[in-house]
Design an enzyme around this catalytic site. Structure first.
Site, PDB file in Angstrom:
ATOM      1  N   ASN A  43       0.604  -1.203  -0.156  1.00  0.00           N
ATOM      2  CA  ASN A  43       0.012   0.027   0.030  1.00  0.00           C
ATOM      3  C   ASN A  43       0.907   1.407   0.005  1.00  0.00           C
ATOM      4  OD1 ASN A  43       0.515  -1.014   2.585  1.00  0.00           O
ATOM      5  ND2 ASN A  43      -0.969   0.359   3.709  1.00  0.00           N
ATOM      6  N   GLU A  45       0.111   5.276   0.686  1.00  0.00           N
ATOM      7  CA  GLU A  45      -0.682   6.198   1.098  1.00  0.00           C
ATOM      8  C   GLU A  45      -0.074   7.441   0.635  1.00  0.00           C
ATOM      9  OE1 GLU A  45      -0.775   5.505   5.337  1.00  0.00           O
ATOM     10  OE2 GLU A  45      -2.119   3.710   5.303  1.00  0.00           O
ATOM     11  N   CYS A  54      -4.127   0.663  -2.847  1.00  0.00           N
ATOM     12  CA  CYS A  54      -4.088  -0.534  -1.706  1.00  0.00           C
ATOM     13  C   CYS A  54      -2.961  -1.376  -2.366  1.00  0.00           C
ATOM     14  CB  CYS A  54      -5.232  -1.429  -1.941  1.00  0.00           C
ATOM     15  SG  CYS A  54      -6.588  -0.600  -0.864  1.00  0.00           S
ATOM     16  N   GLU A  56      -3.002  -4.616  -3.196  1.00  0.00           N
ATOM     17  CA  GLU A  56      -3.457  -5.579  -4.376  1.00  0.00           C
ATOM     18  C   GLU A  56      -3.543  -4.769  -5.663  1.00  0.00           C
ATOM     19  OE1 GLU A  56      -4.679  -4.661  -1.347  1.00  0.00           O
ATOM     20  OE2 GLU A  56      -6.136  -6.317  -0.576  1.00  0.00           O
ATOM     21  N   CYS A  86     -10.212  -5.038  -0.083  1.00  0.00           N
ATOM     22  CA  CYS A  86     -11.321  -4.037  -0.210  1.00  0.00           C
ATOM     23  C   CYS A  86     -12.157  -4.205  -1.467  1.00  0.00           C
ATOM     24  CB  CYS A  86     -10.887  -2.712   0.085  1.00  0.00           C
ATOM     25  SG  CYS A  86     -10.285  -1.946  -1.578  1.00  0.00           S
ATOM     26  N   CYS A  89     -10.642  -3.345  -4.877  1.00  0.00           N
ATOM     27  CA  CYS A  89      -9.612  -4.299  -5.339  1.00  0.00           C
ATOM     28  C   CYS A  89     -10.102  -5.505  -5.829  1.00  0.00           C
ATOM     29  CB  CYS A  89      -8.419  -4.599  -4.206  1.00  0.00           C
ATOM     30  SG  CYS A  89      -7.366  -3.027  -3.627  1.00  0.00           S
TER      31      CYS A  89
END
Ligand code: THU
Length: 127
Positions: A43, A45, A54, A56, A86, A89
């Protein structure tokens, strides 16, 4: 097979590259292509929180940008017993068809939670 899962899980472990200064929640992903290549993601940010990527989706973007669109499995690792990709994803993964989703707690990688993507995201949006 279990071997594939262990391999991809192992590859997801370098979650230490995650850039998560805001949530402090580091996530690692390893995406296994049908041809046997592994693309990792973490991830990433951002101070503008909504721009966060994310792990993924980072792995998917890396694989697709290198010409790989067929996936066997994705392993996702974070310090959580309830980790699961999530919704965003799931949809991004579903674009490329079925695959196995393996989730593990980075504090105890012995216990894997294994699902098909289609179980996690039934009735996928398609054009
Ligand atoms: N995150 C992922 O990278 N993958 C998931 O499956 C769940 C959430 C990240 C996004 C954000 O950087 C942090 O976890 C906390 O939400």
């Amino acid at each position: 097979t279990t071997e594939i899962y262990t391999l991809s899980l192992h590859d997801a472990l370098p979650i230490w590259n995650a850039f998560a200064p805001y949530s402090k929640f580091r996530v690692g992903a390893a995406l296994l292509t049908k041809s046997g290549k592994v693309y990792t993601g973490v991830n990433v940010e951002n101070a503008s929180y909504g721009l966060t990527n994310c792990a993924e989706r980072v792995a998917v973007q890396k694989a697709v940008s290198e010409g790989h669109r067929h996936f066997q499995a994705i392993a996702v690792v974070a310090p959580s017993a309830a980790l699961s990709p999530c919704g965003a994803c799931r949809q991004v993964l579903a674009e490329f068809g079925e695959c196995v989703v393996i989730c593990a707690d980075s504090r105890n990688t012995r216990r894997l939670r294994i699902h098909l993507l289609s179980e996690l995201l039934p009735h996928t949006f398609k054009l």
